[in-house]
Design a protein around this motif. Structure first.
Motif, mmCIF file in Angstrom:
data_model
loop_
_atom_site.group_PDB
_atom_site.id
_atom_site.type_symbol
_atom_site.label_atom_id
_atom_site.label_comp_id
_atom_site.label_asym_id
_atom_site.label_seq_id
_atom_site.Cartn_x
_atom_site.Cartn_y
_atom_site.Cartn_z
ATOM 1 N N GLN A 1 0.808 -1.220 0.000
ATOM 2 C CA GLN A 1 0.000 0.000 0.000
ATOM 3 C C GLN A 1 0.842 1.271 0.000
ATOM 4 N N ASN A 2 2.167 1.136 0.051
ATOM 5 C CA ASN A 2 3.027 2.324 0.160
ATOM 6 C C ASN A 2 4.307 2.193 -0.658
ATOM 7 N N THR A 3 4.225 1.514 -1.798
ATOM 8 C CA THR A 3 5.416 1.275 -2.606
ATOM 9 C C THR A 3 6.142 2.559 -2.977
ATOM 10 N N THR A 4 5.398 3.600 -3.312
ATOM 11 C CA THR A 4 6.036 4.842 -3.758
ATOM 12 C C THR A 4 6.766 5.558 -2.630
ATOM 13 N N ARG A 5 6.557 5.143 -1.378
ATOM 14 C CA ARG A 5 7.286 5.739 -0.258
ATOM 15 C C ARG A 5 8.565 4.975 0.047
ATOM 16 N N LEU A 6 8.718 3.794 -0.546
ATOM 17 C CA LEU A 6 9.873 2.958 -0.252
ATOM 18 C C LEU A 6 10.942 3.008 -1.333
ATOM 19 N N PHE A 7 10.521 3.156 -2.587
ATOM 20 C CA PHE A 7 11.456 3.081 -3.703
ATOM 21 C C PHE A 7 11.289 4.299 -4.610
ATOM 22 N N PRO A 8 12.355 4.656 -5.351
ATOM 23 C CA PRO A 8 12.225 5.763 -6.307
ATOM 24 C C PRO A 8 11.085 5.499 -7.272
ATOM 25 N N SER A 9 10.366 6.538 -7.612
ATOM 26 C CA SER A 9 9.197 6.378 -8.468
ATOM 27 C C SER A 9 9.071 7.573 -9.400
ATOM 28 N N ALA A 10 8.813 7.293 -10.684
ATOM 29 C CA ALA A 10 8.544 8.352 -11.652
ATOM 30 C C ALA A 10 7.054 8.664 -11.642
ATOM 31 N N ARG A 11 6.722 9.895 -11.945
ATOM 32 C CA ARG A 11 5.319 10.329 -11.945
ATOM 33 C C ARG A 11 4.687 10.076 -13.306
ATOM 34 N N ILE A 12 3.549 9.395 -13.311
ATOM 35 C CA ILE A 12 2.731 9.248 -14.514
ATOM 36 C C ILE A 12 1.663 10.325 -14.432
ATOM 37 N N SER A 13 1.771 11.327 -15.249
ATOM 38 C CA SER A 13 0.928 12.513 -15.118
ATOM 39 C C SER A 13 -0.511 12.251 -15.542
ATOM 40 N N ARG A 14 -1.439 12.777 -14.763
ATOM 41 C CA ARG A 14 -2.853 12.746 -15.122
ATOM 42 C C ARG A 14 -3.197 13.874 -16.086
ATOM 43 N N GLY A 15 -2.231 14.755 -16.362
ATOM 44 C CA GLY A 15 -2.486 15.880 -17.248
ATOM 45 C C GLY A 15 -3.203 17.007 -16.526
ATOM 46 N N ALA A 16 -3.712 17.960 -17.309
ATOM 47 C CA ALA A 16 -4.341 19.144 -16.735
ATOM 48 C C ALA A 16 -5.845 19.196 -16.981
ATOM 49 N N ASP A 17 -6.408 18.189 -17.610
ATOM 50 C CA ASP A 17 -7.839 18.196 -17.907
ATOM 51 C C ASP A 17 -8.665 17.930 -16.651
ATOM 52 N N SER A 18 -9.948 18.199 -16.747
ATOM 53 C CA SER A 18 -10.860 17.970 -15.629
ATOM 54 C C SER A 18 -10.967 16.482 -15.325
ATOM 55 N N ILE A 19 -11.293 16.183 -14.082
ATOM 56 C CA ILE A 19 -11.508 14.799 -13.657
ATOM 57 C C ILE A 19 -12.797 14.288 -14.290
ATOM 58 N N SER A 20 -12.755 13.122 -14.890
ATOM 59 C CA SER A 20 -13.961 12.535 -15.467
ATOM 60 C C SER A 20 -14.856 11.986 -14.349
ATOM 61 N N ILE A 21 -16.130 12.079 -14.548
ATOM 62 C CA ILE A 21 -17.092 11.630 -13.543
ATOM 63 C C ILE A 21 -17.302 10.120 -13.663
#
Length: 404
Positions: free
Chosen positions: A43-63
């Motif tokens: 549940q916390n992998t990104t706090r243990l190891f280096p991680s690159a960001r996969i961007s959600r972009g700048a568009d609105s959140i889909s419902i």
């Protein structure tokens, strides 16, 4: 719904609670693979190891529209011994920590157990493979890749490696045949030498093995000819990841972000684990929130369309949905799903629901049932690996049956 998995909630065991946590409850990259720390690590992998960001972009959140609530607590699930179990017991036994059910594009059930929340990023593990498969198939569709050519045609560095002689299609369908060490891969078990080579488990002080995925693949050893029986292995997907980087000139986190995640109207950035040499882990590195995982599933259920966009060409979906060669699949290569098949990094059940899935270690599942217009997105911390897969699948099928 009552918390089905409180027994495994790390916080209730005192894991990583306090500032600082007690030494015996503190999780680090050095001790995170100890059994008592497994749930927190997943549940916390990104706090243990280096991680690159996969961007959600700048568009609105889909419902994600809400539908009529599925009374999941009342569902009964057929067990392998002929008995019937309440769904809550199935969730407990399979260590589910979050689940979303969608029917005809609407959320009919959403539950978070233990320490999980709707905004918490969770490891997807080998569900990452299916995302890589989508990218590769998209490049085949546009003519950038030829599925009949060997990997070395795109990655000259693999000319002397058995990974380089496998075709793109053989890699996609897990019919390549090579290994990373002299120790054979045991179905359902972690490849320790491989994970150590990537740098995700501690190395002994005298370690002199491969450092990162490029060295692992370059030093791979042949196990015979390619194109035979299905053999599920991380190396095929890691090779596809290298091919994607070579032909596009982009990192995998950028490709996934630009071509998929930013098109979904995702709520959160996803993550991609980075190995010891600074390379994204194609075979199992992604992490995301459950609601975005469900958005990915709805995209596949709707033939590549979601959020008002055709995110993947419909032809790519149709090609993947052909399923794989059932004759070469055997018993599922340790995946505990005899009678199925595998194609383009996706699993096919060939059941009454025409269902298919992406599957990740410890119970990560995105199960799509077109004939029931239903999908189940699930994160879990199941240490039994594939042993409980028949029960898990029965639970999914009970959900789909309830939609009729």
């Amino acid at each position: 719904m009552q918390d089905a998995n409180s027994i495994i909630a790390p916080s209730k065991q005192g894991v990583m609670v306090g500032f600082p946590p007690p030494p015996d409850k503190r999780v680090t990259a050095a001790n995170c693979y100890q059994p008592e720390h497994m749930a927190w690590r997943i549940q916390n992998t990104t706090r243990l190891f280096p991680s690159a960001r996969i961007s959600r972009g700048a568009d609105s959140i889909s419902i994600l529209p809400q539908g009529e609530r599925l009374d999941i607590e009342r569902l009964a699930v057929a067990a392998s011994d002929g008995t019937s179990l309440p769904m809550q017991e199935v969730l407990r036994r399979t260590s589910v920590d979050s689940m979303i059910v969608m029917h005809r594009g609407r959320v009919v059930y959403e539950g978070y157990f233990g320490d999980m929340t709707d905004s918490k990023v969770h490891a997807m593990y080998s569900c990452t493979k299916s995302v890589i498969g989508l990218l590769v198939e998209a490049l085949i569709h546009e003519g950038t890749l030829d599925e009949t050519r060997p990997a070395s045609a795109y990655v000259p560095e693999l000319q002397a490696s058995p990974a380089g002689s496998a075709t793109v299609r053989e890699l996609l369908d897990m019919r390549a045949n090579f290994m990373f060490s002299e120790k054979p891969k045991i179905p359902g078990q972690v490849q320790v030498d491989y994970i150590m080579g990537l740098g995700f488990i501690p190395r002994p002080t005298d370690y002199s093995g491969p450092n990162g995925v490029y060295e692992l693949l370059s030093g791979a050893k042949s196990m015979g000819s390619h194109g035979g029986m299905f053999r599920y292995d991380n190396g095929s997907t890691d090779t596809l990841g290298w091919i994607l980087r070579k032909v596009t000139g982009q990192t995998l986190d950028t490709l996934i972000g630009d071509l998929i995640w930013s098109q979904l109207g995702a709520e959160r950035d996803a993550g991609m684990s980075i190995d010891a040499s600074g390379v994204e882990w194609a075979a199992a590195g992604m992490s995301a929130i459950l609601r975005d995982f469900a958005r990915l599933g709805e995209t596949l259920r709707c033939h590549g369309a979601f959020n008002g966009r055709q995110i993947l060409p419909s032809a790519v979906y149709q090609k993947i949905k052909m399923g794989g060669d059932r004759e070469c699949f055997g018993d599922g290569g340790g995946g505990n799903m005899s009678g199925g098949s595998y194609r383009s990094q996706w699993w096919f059940y060939h059941d009454r629901f025409d269902s298919f899935a992406c599957r990740g270690q410890y119970g990560q599942r995105l199960w799509i049932a077109p004939n029931a217009e239903t999908l189940v997105a699930q994160f879990a911390v199941d240490s039994t690996l594939s042993a409980l897969e028949p029960l898990r699948l029965s639970g999914f099928q009970a959900i789909a049956d309830s939609m009729a």
